[in-house]
Design an enzyme around this catalytic site. Structure first.
Site: not given
Length: 214
Positions: A75, A79-80, A155, A173
């Site tokens: 994606r 980073v999350t 998503g 992010c």
């Protein structure tokens, strides 16, 4: 727009990131190969883990890789963190049937999130130059998508009542100084099941879906 058929899965249990990723890939591959013309939506929660997008700066992970589950995935974005109390929504959609424009798709997701939050009387907005949704100066929802031959994967996530301190181990992010928020900061005693119902409803309205179970 003609109504589309989509399979929807909404598990109540906390789900493994790996298991759900494999599920997304199965549906994405089926759409790309033409074996199926049915989209796929997944709404649920993950065990604590961190994911990093293509080309992410590893310096935004503020811990050793052997301390936590970290997944490098297909994606965009940085980073999350995923964890219980955060509602994650994955959309495996064939954009040939909607709009072959990833900017349009990202703005559509932001619109969906803002409408969800508004349903709970939470004011939110986007920020110029960034993807995601904020309440004031704090980020409440993150977006990260992949796309192959115009079939999407991954998503968005909305923080409902999760442990925000888990974000302290990363630069969320890739945004220095980014502070995170929960929906429960603005609406007490919020049940994630209530949010799931509204997310499903608004996705159905925005993409003209007829939902079916597999």
């Amino acid at each position: 727009m003609i109504n589309r058929t989509s399979i929807i899965k909404q598990p109540d249990k906390i789900s493994s990131f790996c298991d759900v990723y494999k599920l997304q890939k199965k549906y994405q591959d089926a759409l790309i190969s033409g074996k199926s013309n049915i989209d796929f939506i997944w709404l649920g929660e993950h065990q604590l883990c961190y994911t990093i997008g293509r080309g992410s700066n590893m310096g935004n992970l503020l811990f050793s890789l052997d301390e936590q589950d970290v997944f490098k995935i297909d994606r965009g974005g940085e980073v999350t963190c995923h964890m219980p109390g955060q509602l994650v929504t994955y959309l495996v959609l064939d954009l040939h049937n909607f709009n072959k424009d990833l900017n349009w798709y990202l703005r559509k997701i932001e619109k969906i999130i803002i409408k969800v939050l508004s349903s709970f009387n939470i004011d939110s907005s986007t920020k110029d130059g960034f993807t995601g949704v904020w309440t004031g100066e704090r980020k409440i929802a993150s977006i990260g998508i992949g796309c192959k031959r115009w079939v999407t994967i991954h998503g968005f996530s909305i923080n409902v009542n999760c442990k925000l301190e888990n974000f302290d181990k990363i630069v969320p992010c890739g945004i220095q100084g980014c502070q995170m928020a929960n929906m429960s900061d603005y609406k007490k005693n919020l049940d994630i099941k209530e949010v799931k119902i509204i997310v499903k409803k608004i996705i159905q309205e925005e993409f003209y879906f007829n939902f079916i179970s597999e």
